[in-house]
Design an enzyme around this catalytic site. Structure first.
Site, short mmCIF file in Angstrom:
data_model
loop_
_atom_site.label_atom_id
_atom_site.label_comp_id
_atom_site.label_asym_id
_atom_site.label_seq_id
_atom_site.Cartn_x
_atom_site.Cartn_y
_atom_site.Cartn_z
N GLY A 10 39.57 42.68 39.78
CA GLY A 10 39.60 42.08 38.44
C GLY A 10 38.45 42.62 37.60
N ARG A 72 44.17 46.56 41.71
CA ARG A 72 43.93 46.05 43.06
C ARG A 72 44.74 46.92 44.01
NH1 ARG A 72 41.38 41.03 42.52
NH2 ARG A 72 41.86 39.92 40.61
N ASP A 103 34.74 41.79 47.04
CA ASP A 103 34.86 41.98 48.49
C ASP A 103 36.05 42.84 48.90
OD1 ASP A 103 36.46 39.92 47.65
OD2 ASP A 103 35.75 38.46 49.13
N THR A 125 31.86 40.47 40.58
CA THR A 125 32.84 39.39 40.49
C THR A 125 32.31 38.30 39.57
OG1 THR A 125 33.92 37.55 41.63
CG2 THR A 125 31.99 38.44 42.71
N ASP A 127 33.26 35.44 39.87
CA ASP A 127 33.23 34.24 40.72
C ASP A 127 31.87 34.02 41.37
OD1 ASP A 127 35.86 34.03 40.04
OD2 ASP A 127 36.67 34.40 42.04
N ASP A 129 30.64 35.00 44.13
CA ASP A 129 30.71 34.51 45.51
C ASP A 129 30.49 35.60 46.55
OD1 ASP A 129 33.05 35.89 45.10
OD2 ASP A 129 34.39 34.30 45.81
N ARG A 171 38.17 31.16 43.22
CA ARG A 171 39.14 31.03 44.32
C ARG A 171 38.54 30.29 45.51
NH1 ARG A 171 43.55 34.45 44.10
NH2 ARG A 171 44.10 33.78 46.19
#
Ligand code: F6P
Length: 345
Positions: A10, A72, A103, A125, A127, A129, A171
């Site tokens: 993304g 992706r 990742d 990311t 996110d 994470d 996520r």
């Protein structure tokens, strides 16, 4: 050296800042030449690239998205993928590869470096994470975007005496929900690290209605698990090439549950890709450029199979293996912040 860059997964505000800094330092300090493969690993397989020069990267550190586009693409699943990459790199006389990604992308970087492809990673990311790094670029912009939206929700929810559930990305980890929920003054903040307790959610909202505030704002991360439902996934969508289901709709589902249980009129809004869009914040431009500068140094130090990370105030690097071994998730310190700010119910 001749160095290739690519961006996978993304998109993320700050990707262009990484590219800008790596290319500038590489050309000005090391005398490198650069190309950028387009559309992530797909571009390597297709031998599809653009030259990256001081002119082509001029000013891109201020911009969102990625000038290299993204996809992706799970190269590990493509028969003959490694050989194809080696062939394309050889044909273009590429000495090293810098992969910007989360990742999934980095699992490919690791796989390639284990097969002798000289490559390093930069963590990406929204996110936030990725294991082993204190912050990924793009997170700050996503939080800014989400916080602004949560702030706007207050006035409309208040005007209509409604509960409004705001679904944000995340996520496996609730970093965006936690940060935008706290900064945006949400009354309920729900993160994937903890299963949703619907009775507790309703009790928190009831507290508002019983204490003169006839509205409620709930922030929920897309990966949250609801009672009897679990994670809400889009059944119609195919798994992506890394095997992930598309998450969608936890906000709407939760809004239905709240309305049913409390009788309060409840709506939901999914912020979706607005969180990733637009120009990066100053923080992400700065962090992205620092990662880019370190990445080109890693190339010249031949630190194959390693990834740049932020530790405290320093940029350093760790093995990609460590970075992708697990997700970095919220822990008790952050749960305490949420709990301490919640109404006493
Ligand atoms: O980059 C991670 C992420 O933002 C997740 O939070 C989200 O589930 C996913 O990307 C959605 O990405 P896309 O719809 O672009 O595949």
């Amino acid at each position: 050296m001749r160095v290739a860059l690519l961006t996978g997964g993304g998109d993320c505000p700050g990707l262009n800042a990484v590219i800008y800094a790596a290319v500038r330092k590489g050309i000005n300090h090391y005398g490198d030449e650069f190309i950028g493969f387009l559309n992530g690993w797909r571009g390597v397989l297709d031998n599809n690239f653009i030259p990256l020069t001081l002119e082509t990267v001029d000013g891109i550190q201020l911009t969102g998205g990625t000038i290299l586009h993204s996809s992706r693409t799970n190269l590990k699943k493509i028969p003959g993928g490694v050989e194809k990459v080696q062939e394309v790199l050889k044909a273009n006389k590429i000495d090293a590869l810098i992969a910007l990604g989360g990742d999934d992308t980095q699992s490919v970087t690791l796989f390639l470096s284990e097969h002798g492809v000289p490559s390093v990673g930069v963590p990406k990311t929204i996110d936030n994470d990725l294991n082993g790094t204190d912050q990924t670029f793009g997170f700050d912009t996503a939080v800014m975007n989400a916080t602004e939206a949560v702030g706007r929700i207050h006035t409309t929810a208040d005007s209509h005496n409604r509960v409004i559930v705001v679904e944000v990305m995340g996520r496996d980890a609730g970093w965006i929900a936690y940060a935008s929920g706290v900064a945006g003054g949400a009354h309920v903040i729900l993160v994937p690290e903890k299963d949703v307790d619907i009775d507790h959610v309703c009790a928190l909202l009831k507290y508002n209605y019983d204490h003169g505030k006839h509205y409620g704002v709930v922030v929920v991360a897309e990966g949250c698990r609801l009672p009897e439902v679990g994670q809400v996934i889009d059944e119609a969508a195919n798994l992506d090439s890394f095997g992930h289901a598309r998450l969608a709709g936890v906000g709407e589902e939760l809004a239905n549950m709240i309305e049913k249980k409390t009788g309060y009129e409840t709506r939901s809004v999914n912020l979706g890709h607005t969180q990733r869009g637009g120009v990066p914040t100053a923080c992400d431009r700065l962090l992205g450029q620092r990662y880019g500068l370190h990445a080109i140094d890693m190339v010249h130090e031949k630190k194959w199979g390693r990834i740049a990370v932020l530790r405290g105030l320093d940029i350093t690097d760790i093995t990609i293996k460590e970075a992708i071994a697990t997700n970095r998730r919220l822990d008790q310190r952050f749960f305490d912040v949420i709990a301490d700010l919640e109404a006493k119910v």
